[in-house]
Design a protein around this motif. Structure first.
Motif, PDB file in Angstrom:
ATOM      1  N   ASP A  70       0.828  -1.211   0.000  1.00 54.69           N
ATOM      2  CA  ASP A  70       0.000   0.000   0.000  1.00 54.69           C
ATOM      3  C   ASP A  70       0.860   1.257   0.000  1.00 54.69           C
ATOM      4  OD1 ASP A  70      -2.143  -1.755   0.128  1.00 54.69           O
ATOM      5  OD2 ASP A  70      -2.537  -1.375   2.252  1.00 54.69           O
ATOM      6  N   ALA A  71       1.973   1.225   0.730  1.00 56.11           N
ATOM      7  CA  ALA A  71       2.835   2.399   0.845  1.00 56.11           C
ATOM      8  C   ALA A  71       3.714   2.615  -0.378  1.00 56.11           C
ATOM      9  CB  ALA A  71       3.708   2.286   2.103  1.00 56.11           C
ATOM     10  N   PHE A  72       4.238   1.527  -0.959  1.00 55.89           N
ATOM     11  CA  PHE A  72       5.261   1.679  -1.990  1.00 55.89           C
ATOM     12  C   PHE A  72       4.930   1.055  -3.335  1.00 55.89           C
ATOM     13  CE2 PHE A  72       7.599   1.931   2.066  1.00 55.89           C
ATOM     14  CZ  PHE A  72       8.039   3.243   1.930  1.00 55.89           C
ATOM     15  N   GLY A  73       3.913   0.192  -3.391  1.00 54.43           N
ATOM     16  CA  GLY A  73       3.547  -0.418  -4.663  1.00 54.43           C
ATOM     17  C   GLY A  73       4.747  -1.020  -5.368  1.00 54.43           C
ATOM     18  N   ASP A  74       4.933  -0.671  -6.634  1.00 57.65           N
ATOM     19  CA  ASP A  74       6.046  -1.187  -7.426  1.00 57.65           C
ATOM     20  C   ASP A  74       7.308  -0.346  -7.288  1.00 57.65           C
ATOM     21  OD1 ASP A  74       4.486  -3.267  -8.387  1.00 57.65           O
ATOM     22  OD2 ASP A  74       3.791  -2.098 -10.110  1.00 57.65           O
ATOM     23  N   PHE A  75       7.248   0.744  -6.514  1.00 59.68           N
ATOM     24  CA  PHE A  75       8.383   1.652  -6.373  1.00 59.68           C
ATOM     25  C   PHE A  75       9.570   0.984  -5.674  1.00 59.68           C
ATOM     26  CE2 PHE A  75      10.707   4.954  -4.011  1.00 59.68           C
ATOM     27  CZ  PHE A  75      11.111   5.756  -5.072  1.00 59.68           C
ATOM     28  N   ALA A  76       9.303   0.208  -4.629  1.00 60.21           N
ATOM     29  CA  ALA A  76      10.371  -0.427  -3.842  1.00 60.21           C
ATOM     30  C   ALA A  76       9.979  -1.871  -3.527  1.00 60.21           C
ATOM     31  CB  ALA A  76      10.616   0.361  -2.564  1.00 60.21           C
ATOM     32  N   PRO A  77      10.024  -2.753  -4.521  1.00 58.80           N
ATOM     33  CA  PRO A  77       9.538  -4.122  -4.316  1.00 58.80           C
ATOM     34  C   PRO A  77      10.275  -4.895  -3.233  1.00 58.80           C
ATOM     35  CG  PRO A  77      10.650  -3.909  -6.436  1.00 58.80           C
ATOM     36  CD  PRO A  77      10.511  -2.531  -5.876  1.00 58.80           C
ATOM     37  N   GLY A  78      11.563  -4.645  -3.052  1.00 58.62           N
ATOM     38  CA  GLY A  78      12.297  -5.336  -1.992  1.00 58.62           C
ATOM     39  C   GLY A  78      11.772  -4.948  -0.619  1.00 58.62           C
ATOM     40  N   LEU A  79      11.571  -3.657  -0.406  1.00 56.33           N
ATOM     41  CA  LEU A  79      11.053  -3.191   0.881  1.00 56.33           C
ATOM     42  C   LEU A  79       9.629  -3.696   1.108  1.00 56.33           C
ATOM     43  CD1 LEU A  79      11.768  -1.598   3.393  1.00 56.33           C
ATOM     44  CD2 LEU A  79      10.941   0.462   2.239  1.00 56.33           C
ATOM     45  N   VAL A  80       8.839  -3.736   0.052  1.00 52.92           N
ATOM     46  CA  VAL A  80       7.483  -4.289   0.140  1.00 52.92           C
ATOM     47  C   VAL A  80       7.548  -5.742   0.599  1.00 52.92           C
ATOM     48  CG1 VAL A  80       5.461  -4.993  -1.210  1.00 52.92           C
ATOM     49  CG2 VAL A  80       6.439  -2.706  -1.518  1.00 52.92           C
ATOM     50  N   HIS A  81       8.409  -6.529  -0.027  1.00 53.31           N
ATOM     51  CA  HIS A  81       8.548  -7.944   0.323  1.00 53.31           C
ATOM     52  C   HIS A  81       8.936  -8.117   1.796  1.00 53.31           C
ATOM     53  CE1 HIS A  81       9.846 -12.114   0.356  1.00 53.31           C
ATOM     54  NE2 HIS A  81      11.003 -11.700   0.847  1.00 53.31           N
ATOM     55  N   TYR A  82       9.987  -7.417   2.217  1.00 53.35           N
ATOM     56  CA  TYR A  82      10.464  -7.594   3.591  1.00 53.35           C
ATOM     57  C   TYR A  82       9.466  -7.072   4.616  1.00 53.35           C
ATOM     58  CZ  TYR A  82      14.850  -9.206   1.703  1.00 53.35           C
ATOM     59  OH  TYR A  82      15.796  -9.931   1.033  1.00 53.35           O
ATOM     60  N   THR A  83       8.740  -6.032   4.275  1.00 53.62           N
ATOM     61  CA  THR A  83       7.724  -5.508   5.189  1.00 53.62           C
ATOM     62  C   THR A  83       6.552  -6.474   5.304  1.00 53.62           C
ATOM     63  OG1 THR A  83       8.326  -3.223   4.689  1.00 53.62           O
ATOM     64  CG2 THR A  83       6.136  -3.592   5.633  1.00 53.62           C
TER      65      THR A  83
END
Length: 111
Positions: free
Chosen positions: A14-27
């Protein structure tokens, strides 16, 4: 942990979408699907520990989310205010004041 055991958490997405996929995954997959779901501590206790850590470090942006999340995990507003008061003496007055200001904004806006 496999995807079948996912909590459905999508805060990172919700926060980063496709902008930061690594951070999305780890979060979403590691932090909330794995760490927050471990049996060693209740979610309530994890919330108190997280609020304490964020207060100690003066991380008020993240504290905004975690104060509300703590309430959803069973911590009362009075307990959170008392925890912040207690932390103020151990983490520094500015950090405690910053955390209490965030709590007042969050809790006061719902009164």
């Amino acid at each position: 942990m496999s995807n079948e055991q996912s909590t459905g958490w999508t805060g990172g997405q919700d926060a980063f979408g496709d902008f930061a996929p690594g951070l999305v995954h780890y979060t979403d997959k590691v932090l909330f699907d794995e760490v927050w779901e471990r049996e060693g501590l209740s979610k309530r206790d994890r919330s108190l520990v997280t609020v304490a850590a964020l207060t100690a470090m003066g991380k008020t942006d993240q504290l905004r989310f975690h104060l509300d999340f703590a309430r959803k995990n069973g911590v009362t507003e009075d307990e959170l205010k008392e925890a912040i008061l207690h932390l103020t003496f151990y983490t520094g007055w500015p950090n405690g004041m910053g955390a209490m200001t965030v709590a007042k904004e969050i809790f006061g806006s719902e009164a």
